[in-house]
Design a protein around this motif. Structure first.
Motif, PDB file in Angstrom:
ATOM      1  N   ARG A  22       0.962  -1.358  -0.047  1.00  0.00           N
ATOM      2  CA  ARG A  22       0.019   0.050   0.247  1.00  0.00           C
ATOM      3  C   ARG A  22       0.715   0.963   0.020  1.00  0.00           C
ATOM      4  O   ARG A  22       0.982   2.181  -0.609  1.00  0.00           O
ATOM      5  CB  ARG A  22      -0.813  -0.006   1.195  1.00  0.00           C
ATOM      6  N   SER A  27       5.133   6.407  -9.112  1.00  0.00           N
ATOM      7  CA  SER A  27       4.069   7.452  -9.363  1.00  0.00           C
ATOM      8  C   SER A  27       3.637   7.446 -10.853  1.00  0.00           C
ATOM      9  O   SER A  27       4.256   7.563 -11.374  1.00  0.00           O
ATOM     10  CB  SER A  27       4.663   8.270  -8.975  1.00  0.00           C
TER      11      SER A  27
ATOM     12  N   GLY B 183      -7.711   5.321  -2.137  1.00  0.00           N
ATOM     13  CA  GLY B 183      -6.298   4.249  -2.051  1.00  0.00           C
ATOM     14  C   GLY B 183      -4.921   4.566  -2.526  1.00  0.00           C
ATOM     15  O   GLY B 183      -3.887   3.567  -2.526  1.00  0.00           O
ATOM     16  N   SER B 184      -5.484   3.719  -4.083  1.00  0.00           N
ATOM     17  CA  SER B 184      -5.108   2.945  -4.930  1.00  0.00           C
ATOM     18  C   SER B 184      -5.455   4.176  -6.256  1.00  0.00           C
ATOM     19  O   SER B 184      -5.491   5.192  -5.730  1.00  0.00           O
ATOM     20  CB  SER B 184      -5.912   1.990  -5.590  1.00  0.00           C
ATOM     21  N   ARG B 186      -1.846   5.794  -7.318  1.00  0.00           N
ATOM     22  CA  ARG B 186      -1.656   6.706  -7.068  1.00  0.00           C
ATOM     23  C   ARG B 186      -0.959   7.412  -8.435  1.00  0.00           C
ATOM     24  O   ARG B 186      -0.547   6.841  -9.770  1.00  0.00           O
ATOM     25  CB  ARG B 186      -0.338   6.259  -7.124  1.00  0.00           C
ATOM     26  N   ASP B 199       1.047  13.439  -4.878  1.00  0.00           N
ATOM     27  CA  ASP B 199       0.910  12.548  -5.380  1.00  0.00           C
ATOM     28  C   ASP B 199      -0.433  12.032  -4.736  1.00  0.00           C
ATOM     29  O   ASP B 199      -1.000  12.180  -3.540  1.00  0.00           O
ATOM     30  CB  ASP B 199       1.599  10.797  -3.902  1.00  0.00           C
ATOM     31  N   CYS B 200      -1.596  11.570  -5.650  1.00  0.00           N
ATOM     32  CA  CYS B 200      -3.082  11.656  -5.336  1.00  0.00           C
ATOM     33  C   CYS B 200      -3.608  10.486  -5.195  1.00  0.00           C
ATOM     34  O   CYS B 200      -2.996   9.423  -6.991  1.00  0.00           O
ATOM     35  CB  CYS B 200      -3.996  12.512  -6.188  1.00  0.00           C
ATOM     36  N   TYR B 201      -4.181  10.331  -4.872  1.00  0.00           N
ATOM     37  CA  TYR B 201      -5.131   8.839  -4.829  1.00  0.00           C
ATOM     38  C   TYR B 201      -6.493   8.670  -5.300  1.00  0.00           C
ATOM     39  O   TYR B 201      -7.191   9.794  -5.029  1.00  0.00           O
ATOM     40  CB  TYR B 201      -4.939   8.024  -3.492  1.00  0.00           C
ATOM     41  N   ARG B 202      -7.093   7.300  -5.788  1.00  0.00           N
ATOM     42  CA  ARG B 202      -8.397   8.136  -6.098  1.00  0.00           C
ATOM     43  C   ARG B 202      -9.218   7.517  -4.778  1.00  0.00           C
ATOM     44  O   ARG B 202      -8.320   6.831  -3.804  1.00  0.00           O
ATOM     45  CB  ARG B 202      -8.953   6.313  -6.675  1.00  0.00           C
ATOM     46  N   ARG B 224      -9.945  12.589  -7.663  1.00  0.00           N
ATOM     47  CA  ARG B 224      -7.996  12.284  -7.013  1.00  0.00           C
ATOM     48  C   ARG B 224      -8.067  13.002  -5.652  1.00  0.00           C
ATOM     49  O   ARG B 224      -8.527  14.141  -6.052  1.00  0.00           O
ATOM     50  CB  ARG B 224      -6.779  11.417  -7.533  1.00  0.00           C
ATOM     51  N   ARG B 232      -2.949   7.575   3.945  1.00  0.00           N
ATOM     52  CA  ARG B 232      -3.906   6.326   3.772  1.00  0.00           C
ATOM     53  C   ARG B 232      -3.413   5.250   4.393  1.00  0.00           C
ATOM     54  O   ARG B 232      -4.286   4.170   5.079  1.00  0.00           O
ATOM     55  CB  ARG B 232      -2.557   5.517   1.925  1.00  0.00           C
TER      56      ARG B 232
END
Lengths: 54, 330
Positions: A22, A27, B183-184, B186, B199-202, B224, B232
């Motif tokens: 996780r 990126s 959180g997935s 990226r 960094d951005c996440y769903r 995101r 996270r």
């Protein structure tokens, strides 16, 4: 007792592996070059402007 | 000067900005209510002048207003139902997916009572719909919109951000809704300065649902949110520390893809601003448009829909000092 230890060990390893997956990773760059410049929104569709005076 | 009664439910960080911006737009009769009565009274005392009345009232007294801005934490659906049944229009800042869906479901009821509900009139969702509609002018056709956001407003917004990272994200992908774990996915997203890259996440965000309603022709929509490793890692736990009174500088960006003159084009627009300030400005502009009769339709609406005066609303937002930027040179 051994069974409980094994279960705890498996859960611990699974948790650690899950946390690593996780938190690590690469990126995906959405944009790699360039920069930001001031922008003016397009002026079409500017009818029906709510007035700020009465 | 406008003497129409406008209500604001929530006297927190965002509620204060809503009141300030309504005053800037010339509204002189504003009613404020909060679950902590002292907070509403403090806001009333600090913003009332000889010419401007900002009154701290009970929740029930908001039923006298023409339009009420819900600047409190979700859920908003129950209060909205009560308001529209009394003929009061609503501007909701909710960014909770279930709450936004419930608000959209009030469409028929709002039409029946000849009221309008603006769903998700904040920063993301909210200004993203206005930017999407504005950027459409630059394309022949558009088919993709990808939203990213950094930062939070007040404590309720921070809690919502925390919860959003532990749910299921929703995305529109080639005619179907895709659900992916929050959180997935990226992606390093660049926001206007001084925010920079994060960094951005769903996450479980309502933007795809609302943007799809605003522009049904879109084929792919994602949203995101920026998050740190700690965000996270602790997303599924209760918040370990109480949230800050207000998050720092935030930002919103929208990437729109489509065709122009037979070529594939990507345009990116962004705003760097405190999230509560941006949300306050967008919701106050929406309430102003309803109160002055610029919104002529009824029902549950989202910013960016062709029936709303989107260009005029964006103009009001930018007139408040919010700077719009475009990513160039990519």
């Amino acid at each position: 007792m051994n069974f409980i230890r094994r279960v705890l060990m498996v859960l611990g390893i699974a948790g650690a592996a899950g946390a690593i997956l996780r938190l690590k990773g690469r990126s995906e760059h959405s944009t790699t070059r360039g920069g930001w410049a001031p922008m003016t929104p397009s002026e079409s569709d500017s009818t029906n402007t709510p007035s700020t005076k009465k | 000067m406008f003497t129409t009664k406008i209500g604001v439910l929530g006297a927190g960080v965002t509620g204060v900005r809503v009141v300030e911006h309504l005053q800037t737009l010339g509204h002189t009769n504003i009613l404020v209510s909060d679950k902590v009565a002292a907070r509403a009274q403090r806001l009333s005392a600090s913003h009332s002048t000889d010419a401007i009345r900002v009154a701290a009232v009970t929740r029930e007294e908001l039923f006298e207003c023409t339009v009420v801005v819900l600047a409190c934490g979700a859920p908003h659906a129950h209060m909205t139902t009560q308001l529209i049944q009394r003929g009061v229009s609503v501007v909701s800042l909710s960014d909770n997916v279930a709450d936004c869906m419930n608000l959209l479901a009030l469409d028929a009821q709002a039409k029946e009572h000849k009221t309008v509900i603006i769903v998700g009139a904040a920063s993301s969702p909210g200004v993203t719909g206005l930017l999407l509609r504005s950027m459409t002018e630059r394309f022949d056709t558009i088919d993709e919109a990808h939203v990213a956001m950094h930062g939070t407003g007040g404590p309720d917004c921070a809690r919502q951000h925390h919860d959003a990272l532990s749910g299921q994200s929703i995305g529109w992908h080639d005619d179907e809704w895709l659900r992916r774990p929050s959180g997935s996915g990226r992606e390093l997203c660049w926001f206007p300065e001084p925010v920079g890259a994060y960094d951005c996440y769903r996450a479980e965000l309502p933007d795809p649902v609302l943007l799809k309603k605003a522009m049904p022709e879109l084929e792919r929509i994602t949203a995101r949110v920026s998050a740190t490793r700690r965000d996270r890692f602790t997303a599924r736990l209760p918040m370990l520390a109480p949230p800050h009174a207000e998050g720092g500088m935030g930002a919103v960006r929208i990437e729109v893809r489509g065709n122009r003159g037979g070529s594939r084009i990507v345009e990116i627009a962004g705003i760097a601003e405190r999230i509560a300030q941006l949300a306050g400005v967008v919701s106050a502009a929406s309430a102003h448009a309803i109160a002055t009769g610029a919104v002529t339709v009824h029902g549950a609406r989202v910013l960016g829909e062709p029936e709303l005066p989107n260009a005029a609303l964006l103009e009001l937002v930018l007139a408040s000092g919010v700077r719009l930027h475009q990513f160039v040179g990519a």
